[in-house]
Scaffold this motif. Structure first.
Motif, short mmCIF file in Angstrom:
data_model
loop_
_atom_site.label_atom_id
_atom_site.label_comp_id
_atom_site.label_asym_id
_atom_site.label_seq_id
_atom_site.Cartn_x
_atom_site.Cartn_y
_atom_site.Cartn_z
N GLN A 14 -14.21 -45.15 -37.75
CA GLN A 14 -13.84 -46.72 -37.52
C GLN A 14 -13.96 -47.24 -39.12
N PRO A 15 -12.62 -48.30 -38.95
CA PRO A 15 -12.55 -48.74 -40.62
C PRO A 15 -13.62 -49.77 -40.91
N TRP A 16 -14.25 -50.10 -39.96
CA TRP A 16 -15.54 -51.25 -40.42
C TRP A 16 -16.56 -50.56 -40.93
N LEU A 17 -16.92 -49.19 -40.48
CA LEU A 17 -18.24 -48.58 -40.86
C LEU A 17 -18.57 -48.55 -42.38
N PRO A 18 -17.72 -48.45 -43.15
CA PRO A 18 -18.09 -48.45 -44.62
C PRO A 18 -19.00 -49.74 -45.13
N ARG A 19 -18.56 -50.92 -44.18
CA ARG A 19 -19.42 -52.21 -44.59
C ARG A 19 -21.02 -51.89 -44.12
N TYR A 20 -21.27 -50.95 -43.55
CA TYR A 20 -22.78 -50.90 -43.14
C TYR A 20 -23.30 -49.45 -43.74
N ALA A 21 -22.48 -49.41 -44.90
CA ALA A 21 -23.05 -47.67 -45.51
C ALA A 21 -24.35 -47.85 -46.11
N ARG A 22 -24.79 -49.27 -46.72
CA ARG A 22 -26.06 -49.25 -47.18
C ARG A 22 -27.07 -48.99 -46.39
N VAL A 23 -26.95 -49.83 -45.00
CA VAL A 23 -27.92 -49.60 -44.02
C VAL A 23 -28.07 -48.32 -43.57
N ILE A 24 -26.98 -47.83 -43.12
CA ILE A 24 -26.97 -46.22 -42.55
C ILE A 24 -27.66 -45.39 -43.54
N VAL A 25 -27.38 -45.27 -44.79
CA VAL A 25 -28.06 -44.46 -46.03
C VAL A 25 -29.48 -45.18 -45.91
N GLY A 26 -30.05 -46.24 -45.97
CA GLY A 26 -31.10 -46.59 -45.81
C GLY A 26 -32.02 -46.08 -44.61
N MET A 27 -31.24 -46.13 -43.52
CA MET A 27 -32.01 -45.70 -42.43
C MET A 27 -32.17 -44.01 -42.60
N ASP A 28 -31.14 -43.31 -43.00
CA ASP A 28 -31.16 -41.84 -43.03
C ASP A 28 -32.44 -41.68 -44.13
N ARG A 29 -32.47 -42.27 -45.17
CA ARG A 29 -33.64 -42.13 -46.08
C ARG A 29 -35.09 -42.30 -45.36
N ALA A 30 -35.14 -43.49 -44.53
CA ALA A 30 -36.49 -43.76 -43.96
C ALA A 30 -36.62 -42.52 -42.87
N ILE A 31 -35.86 -42.05 -42.27
CA ILE A 31 -35.93 -40.99 -41.30
C ILE A 31 -36.48 -39.95 -42.09
#
Length: 155
Positions: A14-31
């Motif tokens: 999805q072309p919009w996904l990179p906008r959420y990269a920081r959130v996704i990486v943050g969630m991954d680190r939390a997990i």
């Protein structure tokens, strides 16, 4: 194929996904923190992931980044795609400035040498990356820069 993998690949396109990269990486680190590194967003979907630790080129501070990887020839491949953004991720600039780094893969930390794949080796490495994450081809179409492919080999 893991149904979560199909979903991850579909979302990754999805072309919009990179906008959420920081959130996704943050969630991954939390997990990873909550599970003491036993589970990540990528591994839950059947995709291989490593934690790359490299010294910051300006600060000298060790920076750790979760990355999709491909086990390859006794080491790992990683691509500096930045999810199809025009600018490479910061870890690429840091990795370009050093000869070695550290990888945590499946709970084991390994010192690695770093090199960029070129020519026929890049083509073979790129094919292995795309087989694991087909969206790399899509990301390459979205941007004008060539996505660097790094080969991380145990020392």
């Amino acid at each position: 194929m893991n149904p979560l993998r199909r979903l991850a690949i579909r979302l990754g396109a999805q072309p919009w996904l990179p906008r959420y990269a920081r959130v996704i990486v943050g969630m991954d680190r939390a997990i990873q923190w909550l599970t003491r590194g036993r589970l990540t967003l990528l591994t839950a979907s059947g995709l291989p992931e490593l934690m790359l630790t490299v010294v910051g080129r300006k600060t000298g501070v060790h920076r750790t980044t979760p990355l999709l990887c491909v086990p390859y020839d006794g080491g790992w491949l990683v691509a500096g795609s930045n999810w199809g953004n025009p600018e490479p991720p910061a870890w690429v600039r840091n990795l370009n400035a050093v000869d070695d780094a550290a990888v945590r893969f499946r709970g084991t930390v390994t010192a690695v040498s770093v090199r960029i794949a070129e020519g026929a080796e890049r083509e073979a490495s790129w094919a292995a990356l795309v087989e694991t994450w087909p969206n790399y081809d899509l990301y390459a179409e979205r941007i004008e820069r060539e996505i660097p492919v790094f080969i991380l080999m145990p020392k």
